[in-house]
Design a protein around this motif. Structure first.
Motif, mmCIF file in Angstrom:
data_model
loop_
_atom_site.group_PDB
_atom_site.id
_atom_site.type_symbol
_atom_site.label_atom_id
_atom_site.label_comp_id
_atom_site.label_asym_id
_atom_site.label_seq_id
_atom_site.Cartn_x
_atom_site.Cartn_y
_atom_site.Cartn_z
ATOM 1 N N ILE A 1 8.264 16.234 -0.528
ATOM 2 C CA ILE A 1 7.027 15.464 -0.637
ATOM 3 C C ILE A 1 7.358 14.095 -1.209
ATOM 4 C CG2 ILE A 1 4.778 15.301 -1.765
ATOM 5 C CD1 ILE A 1 4.625 18.338 -1.658
ATOM 6 N N VAL A 2 6.904 13.055 -0.511
ATOM 7 C CA VAL A 2 7.165 11.681 -0.949
ATOM 8 C C VAL A 2 5.837 10.941 -1.094
ATOM 9 C CG1 VAL A 2 9.485 11.531 0.001
ATOM 10 C CG2 VAL A 2 7.539 10.958 1.457
ATOM 11 N N LEU B 1 -0.033 14.013 4.243
ATOM 12 C CA LEU B 1 -0.687 14.994 3.388
ATOM 13 C C LEU B 1 -1.898 14.337 2.734
ATOM 14 C CD1 LEU B 1 2.485 16.368 1.548
ATOM 15 C CD2 LEU B 1 1.307 17.449 3.482
ATOM 16 N N ALA B 2 -2.682 15.109 1.990
ATOM 17 C CA ALA B 2 -3.689 14.478 1.131
ATOM 18 C C ALA B 2 -2.970 13.475 0.240
ATOM 19 C CB ALA B 2 -4.397 15.531 0.294
ATOM 20 N N VAL C 1 12.870 3.139 1.573
ATOM 21 C CA VAL C 1 11.859 2.693 2.528
ATOM 22 C C VAL C 1 11.965 3.590 3.753
ATOM 23 C CG1 VAL C 1 10.984 0.798 3.931
ATOM 24 C CG2 VAL C 1 11.996 0.326 1.684
ATOM 25 N N LEU C 2 10.867 4.272 4.092
ATOM 26 C CA LEU C 2 10.872 5.266 5.153
ATOM 27 C C LEU C 2 9.830 4.920 6.211
ATOM 28 C CD1 LEU C 2 10.813 8.388 2.792
ATOM 29 C CD2 LEU C 2 12.842 7.378 3.845
ATOM 30 N N MET D 1 -0.065 6.454 -0.072
ATOM 31 C CA MET D 1 -0.160 7.674 0.714
ATOM 32 C C MET D 1 0.911 8.671 0.268
ATOM 33 S SD MET D 1 -1.070 6.298 4.580
ATOM 34 C CE MET D 1 -1.519 7.921 5.173
ATOM 35 N N ARG D 2 0.718 9.881 0.722
ATOM 36 C CA ARG D 2 1.622 10.985 0.374
ATOM 37 C C ARG D 2 1.979 11.715 1.653
ATOM 38 N NH1 ARG D 2 -0.398 15.837 -1.392
ATOM 39 N NH2 ARG D 2 1.023 17.214 -2.524
ATOM 40 N N PHE D 3 3.270 12.033 1.811
ATOM 41 C CA PHE D 3 3.757 12.629 3.052
ATOM 42 C C PHE D 3 4.729 13.766 2.745
ATOM 43 C CE2 PHE D 3 2.826 8.209 4.062
ATOM 44 C CZ PHE D 3 2.254 8.251 5.322
#
Length: 271
Positions: free
Chosen positions: A14-15, A48-49, A39-40, A5-7
């Motif tokens: 952006i991670v 995000l997409a 690690v988040l 995933m992307r956040f």
């Protein structure tokens, strides 16, 4: 199976990484899948997409059932168009009606292939290895524009508006696409339910054949086409596309006034 995933973090960074048990194990990027050691908690992140494709290759007439209904021959090569990179939004984000367009807007629930490595003129084996994983796509269309000009069907314009390519919520590696189905609901009412095994071209065949036409880069997405049950969306309606094993992609169409109000509110909050 791995879930990617992307956040966006609280400070606007952006991670990207592998998600497990509510935590993001960060990696450098989609094309450099090297762990950073960070690690988040996903609760502190904004989804995000799951990728930022340079291009989206969208197939047409790639399901036997729809080809039979439309009385169209099965193609010998994937039939496709390109959607703009700026059309991409993630799960939960609004589909915004274009200010210039008051006509019919259509949803199409689809499986998406996410490219993990650069490929050109790929064999089937190379194509299979180039697939990072699978996601969900809602290929949105301003349907009335397709035939607006009798001399030139406007596929790219009709499908390329900002927010007209919903992708998410995740990329899943190792997904068994042959056993999967696409289920699309409109305001909770089922509109599509079709098996992925009915595809004309398998994912590996799509990647291999399309790579003979253009170079596929990491993060690019191939939308595998849709089948029976495509329909229109009214302003305020919510489309949810579910593929068991990947998740649910849900997006609401907002009208021009609501979209303008949301933009004003966003600007005020940012000030």
């Amino acid at each position: 199976m791995d879930t990617w995933m992307r956040f966006m973090s609280g400070d606007g960074e952006i991670v990207f990484g592998r998600v497990e048990g509510g935590y993001l194990h960060e990696y450098q990027s989609l094309d450099r899948r090297v762990p950073t050691g960070e690690v988040l908690s996903t609760r502190a992140l904004t989804p995000l997409a799951p990728c930022a494709p340079g291009k989206i290759v969208a197939l047409w007439n790639n399901y036997h059932a729809l080809a039979a209904k439309l009385d169209k021959p099965v193609p010998a090569h994937p039939l496709f168009l390109l959607k703009s990179a700026s059309s991409v939004v993630g799960a939960g984000h609004a589909i915004r009606r274009p200010v210039s367009y008051a006509g019919k807007i259509v949803y199409e629930g689809e499986l998406g292939i996410v490219i993990g490595r650069r490929c050109r003129d790929s064999s089937l084996e190379e194509a299979e290895a180039a697939i990072l994983g699978y996601t969900i796509v809602n290929d949105v269309t301003a349907a009335d524009l397709l035939g607006e000009n009798p001399h030139f069907p406007q596929w790219c314009r009709a499908k390329g508006f900002d927010t007209f390519c919903c992708i998410g919520p995740a990329i899943v590696s190792g997904f068994d696409w042959q056993a999967g189905s696409v289920v699309t609901t409109l305001d909770g009412v089922e509109r599509q339910n079709y098996p992925l095994a009915d595809m004309v071209f398998s994912p590996a065949e799509q990647v291999s054949l399309i790579s003979q036409d253009l170079t596929l880069e990491p993060g690019d997405v191939i939308a595998c086409g849709t089948s029976l049950g495509v329909g229109s969306i009214k302003d305020g309606a919510t489309v949810a596309v579910t593929i068991a094993g990947i998740g649910t992609l849900s997006n609401t169409l907002v009208g021009t006034q609501d979209a303008a109000a949301a933009m004003v509110a966003g600007a005020a909050n940012a000030a």
